[in-house]
Design a protein around this motif. Structure first.
Motif, short mmCIF file in Angstrom:
data_model
loop_
_atom_site.label_atom_id
_atom_site.label_comp_id
_atom_site.label_asym_id
_atom_site.label_seq_id
_atom_site.Cartn_x
_atom_site.Cartn_y
_atom_site.Cartn_z
N TRP A 24 3.02 -17.38 56.72
CA TRP A 24 2.91 -18.82 56.94
C TRP A 24 1.44 -19.26 56.94
N GLY B 69 8.28 -31.32 68.92
CA GLY B 69 8.93 -30.04 68.70
C GLY B 69 9.58 -29.51 69.96
N ASP C 195 10.81 -26.02 70.74
CA ASP C 195 9.67 -25.19 70.33
C ASP C 195 8.67 -25.12 71.48
N TYR D 204 11.30 -32.39 59.31
CA TYR D 204 11.43 -31.50 58.15
C TYR D 204 11.72 -30.06 58.59
N ARG D 205 11.06 -29.62 59.65
CA ARG D 205 11.34 -28.27 60.16
C ARG D 205 12.79 -28.16 60.61
N SER E 106 15.18 -28.05 57.55
CA SER E 106 15.16 -26.76 56.89
C SER E 106 15.90 -25.69 57.71
N ALA F 299 13.36 -24.45 52.22
CA ALA F 299 12.27 -25.40 52.03
C ALA F 299 12.43 -26.19 50.73
N MET G 52 6.57 -24.51 57.72
CA MET G 52 7.21 -25.06 58.92
C MET G 52 8.60 -24.48 59.14
N THR G 53 9.17 -23.83 58.14
CA THR G 53 10.41 -23.09 58.35
C THR G 53 10.12 -21.78 59.08
N THR H 131 6.34 -23.06 64.01
CA THR H 131 6.51 -24.40 64.58
C THR H 131 5.61 -25.40 63.86
N ALA H 132 6.07 -26.65 63.80
CA ALA H 132 5.34 -27.69 63.09
C ALA H 132 3.95 -27.90 63.68
#
Length: 300
Positions: A4, A113, A119, A177-178, A181, A193, A248-249, A252-253
């Motif tokens: 990542w 999050g 998260d 978005y996270r 996904s 993604a 982000m998958t 964490t964002a």
């Protein structure tokens, strides 16, 4: 080095290239057209990404569900709204503080999050986010012609409120978005993604097309005239977004967006090397702090 991290750095670099190209587009079309290009011309490449994963790499398509579509709609519309707030902010005087507030996205993404996805991030990561945030603020206000007193007053201005709102909505978009996904549940982070990107960018293209048709129909002709560079913007922008969504998958964002502040370093380099802009001490100090924050983030 974790996957990542490499993906995020690459995405930040590509996003900076996209910004440079869009700056050129602003000379031939309005803000609405330049904004649309990142979505409309990115859509074919999003289709290509999914097709390659399915037909070349033999990945199965994930099963779509109501939760996925809900998060995609929220995140896609939030991203457009955040962009609109930034555009509105640029029409105000002394927008430097507003820009700085819009960069609070990682901190706000951490909060959203936690609220939406549960998260959790450690104290070391929070410190890293804080250090980088101070660096971003320094760069954002470095070229302001106003003094410290004026900057302090502008903290309570409409411009600052717009910037803070923009950062808030960008944070919501990142977490959305996270969540979208992750809701697909497989088969792997790349496929999740890619499908999320395709769904989001399709919705954003449709929304922006309707908006231009109603509010700025003349932009369509200007976009057609600049189709070559617009295609480059679409390719680079879609690839960068694919990178963000993959990162982000996996992470964490908030943490991804904290590392993504490295884009400011790339932007700084572009300003100096490409646009030959002057550099001052605050900008140099801000870059040092961003790098320091990233180092702390990678060590914790």
């Amino acid at each position: 080095m974790e996957t990542w991290i490499l993906i995020t750095i690459a995405a930040a670099f590509l996003q900076n290239i996209r910004s440079v190209l869009q700056k050129h587009l602003k000379g031939v079309m309005g803000t609405t057209g330049a904004t649309f290009v990142r979505f409309g011309f990115g859509l074919p490449f999003a289709v290509v990404f999914v097709a390659l994963l399915v037909f070349v790499l033999d990945n199965p398509l994930p099963r779509l569900n109501a939760e996925f579509f809900g998060w995609v709609v929220l995140a896609a519309l939030a991203q457009i709204t955040a962009q609109a707030l930034l555009i509105q902010m640029f029409s105000h005087r002394n927008f430097t503080v507003g820009t700085a507030y819009s960069r609070t996205e990682p901190a706000q993404a951490a909060l959203f999050g936690l609220i939406f996805l549960g998260d959790r991030i450690g104290p070391g990561t929070l410190v890293a986010i804080g250090i980088s945030l101070v660096g971003v603020v320094l760069i954002s206000v470095a070229r302001s012609a106003t003094g410290a007193a004026a900057l302090l007053r502008s903290v309570f201005s409409r411009t600052a409120a717009l910037g803070l709102a923009s950062g808030t909505v960008f944070g919501i978009a990142a977490v959305g978005y996270r969540a979208a996904s992750l809701s697909l549940g497989g088969p792997n982070f790349m496929m999740q993604a890619a499908v999320t990107l395709l769904a989001a960018i399709t919705l954003q293209t449709c929304v922006m097309l309707v908006w231009m048709w109603m509010r700025a129909p003349g932009e369509l002709a200007r976009i057609r005239a600049a189709w070559k560079i617009a295609t480059m913007v679409g390719l680079v922008g879609a690839t960068a977004s694919f990178g963000w969504f993959m990162a982000m998958t996996l992470q964490t964002a908030a943490v991804v967006k904290a590392l993504a502040q490295i884009e400011m370093i790339f932007t700084f380099a572009s300003s100096v090397l490409i646009f030959r802009e002057h550099v001052n001490r605050l900008e140099i100090s801000g870059c040092i702090l961003i790098v320091a924050g990233i180092v702390v983030l990678l060590l914790v």
